[in-house]
Design a protein around this motif. Sequence first.
Motif, PDB file in Angstrom:
ATOM      1  N   GLU A   1      32.666  25.904  37.417  1.00  0.00           N
ATOM      2  CA  GLU A   1      32.632  27.255  38.435  1.00  0.00           C
ATOM      3  C   GLU A   1      34.148  27.420  38.850  1.00  0.00           C
ATOM      4  OE1 GLU A   1      29.689  27.587  41.672  1.00  0.00           O
ATOM      5  OE2 GLU A   1      28.524  26.102  40.739  1.00  0.00           O
ATOM      6  N   ARG A   2      34.537  28.458  38.982  1.00  0.00           N
ATOM      7  CA  ARG A   2      35.823  28.904  39.511  1.00  0.00           C
ATOM      8  C   ARG A   2      37.086  28.414  38.744  1.00  0.00           C
ATOM      9  NH1 ARG A   2      33.394  26.767  44.170  1.00  0.00           N
ATOM     10  NH2 ARG A   2      31.751  28.418  45.026  1.00  0.00           N
ATOM     11  N   GLU A   3      36.948  28.136  37.460  1.00  0.00           N
ATOM     12  CA  GLU A   3      38.182  27.820  36.541  1.00  0.00           C
ATOM     13  C   GLU A   3      39.049  28.927  36.288  1.00  0.00           C
ATOM     14  OE1 GLU A   3      37.987  25.308  32.444  1.00  0.00           O
ATOM     15  OE2 GLU A   3      36.927  27.135  32.522  1.00  0.00           O
ATOM     16  N   ALA A   4      40.140  28.446  36.588  1.00  0.00           N
ATOM     17  CA  ALA A   4      41.226  29.416  36.507  1.00  0.00           C
ATOM     18  C   ALA A   4      41.637  29.713  34.888  1.00  0.00           C
ATOM     19  CB  ALA A   4      42.588  28.726  36.901  1.00  0.00           C
ATOM     20  N   PRO A   5      41.913  31.318  34.685  1.00  0.00           N
ATOM     21  CA  PRO A   5      41.995  31.570  33.540  1.00  0.00           C
ATOM     22  C   PRO A   5      42.856  30.847  32.583  1.00  0.00           C
ATOM     23  CG  PRO A   5      42.169  33.518  35.125  1.00  0.00           C
ATOM     24  CD  PRO A   5      42.086  32.265  35.859  1.00  0.00           C
ATOM     25  N   ASP A   6      43.923  30.401  32.991  1.00  0.00           N
ATOM     26  CA  ASP A   6      44.685  29.921  32.171  1.00  0.00           C
ATOM     27  C   ASP A   6      44.204  28.236  31.767  1.00  0.00           C
ATOM     28  OD1 ASP A   6      45.283  29.062  34.773  1.00  0.00           O
ATOM     29  OD2 ASP A   6      47.159  28.459  34.455  1.00  0.00           O
ATOM     30  N   VAL A   7      43.499  27.746  32.882  1.00  0.00           N
ATOM     31  CA  VAL A   7      42.939  26.435  32.462  1.00  0.00           C
ATOM     32  C   VAL A   7      41.899  26.819  31.668  1.00  0.00           C
ATOM     33  CG1 VAL A   7      41.399  24.384  33.780  1.00  0.00           C
ATOM     34  CG2 VAL A   7      43.658  25.659  34.627  1.00  0.00           C
ATOM     35  N   LYS A   8      41.080  27.813  31.816  1.00  0.00           N
ATOM     36  CA  LYS A   8      39.780  28.101  30.920  1.00  0.00           C
ATOM     37  C   LYS A   8      40.371  28.198  29.386  1.00  0.00           C
ATOM     38  CE  LYS A   8      36.200  31.685  29.939  1.00  0.00           C
ATOM     39  NZ  LYS A   8      35.708  32.829  30.298  1.00  0.00           N
TER      40      LYS A   8
END
Length: 108
Positions: A38-45
């Motif tokens: 949940e709530r994963e940052a786009p760059d981390v995703k």
Amino acid sequence: MCSSDLPPAGGAVSAAELKWQDRAACHGQPIALFFQPEREAPDVKTAREDAAKAICAGCEVRAQCGGHALGWPERYGTWGGCTEDERQRAKVRAQRLALKEQRQELVA
């Protein structure tokens, strides 16, 4: 990009048919690498998905895994080198192609 050589969606699978999972390159890898928290940052995703896809790229059972994800269907995670978003887009493309072919048959 999601591989276009994945087999088409099929029906239910038996436990014996899932034995391929024991040979998967991801077997024993951290599950969090393949499923979005949940709530994963786009760059981390993006980085997580790229790392998962790199593992999938050399996997001997990639086609079986991708076929399972499309046929089951698996709604979440990276399966067979394809993310959930990529699998959804592939399904939409396949549906559009099928409709186009049906229309052409009606005209012919």
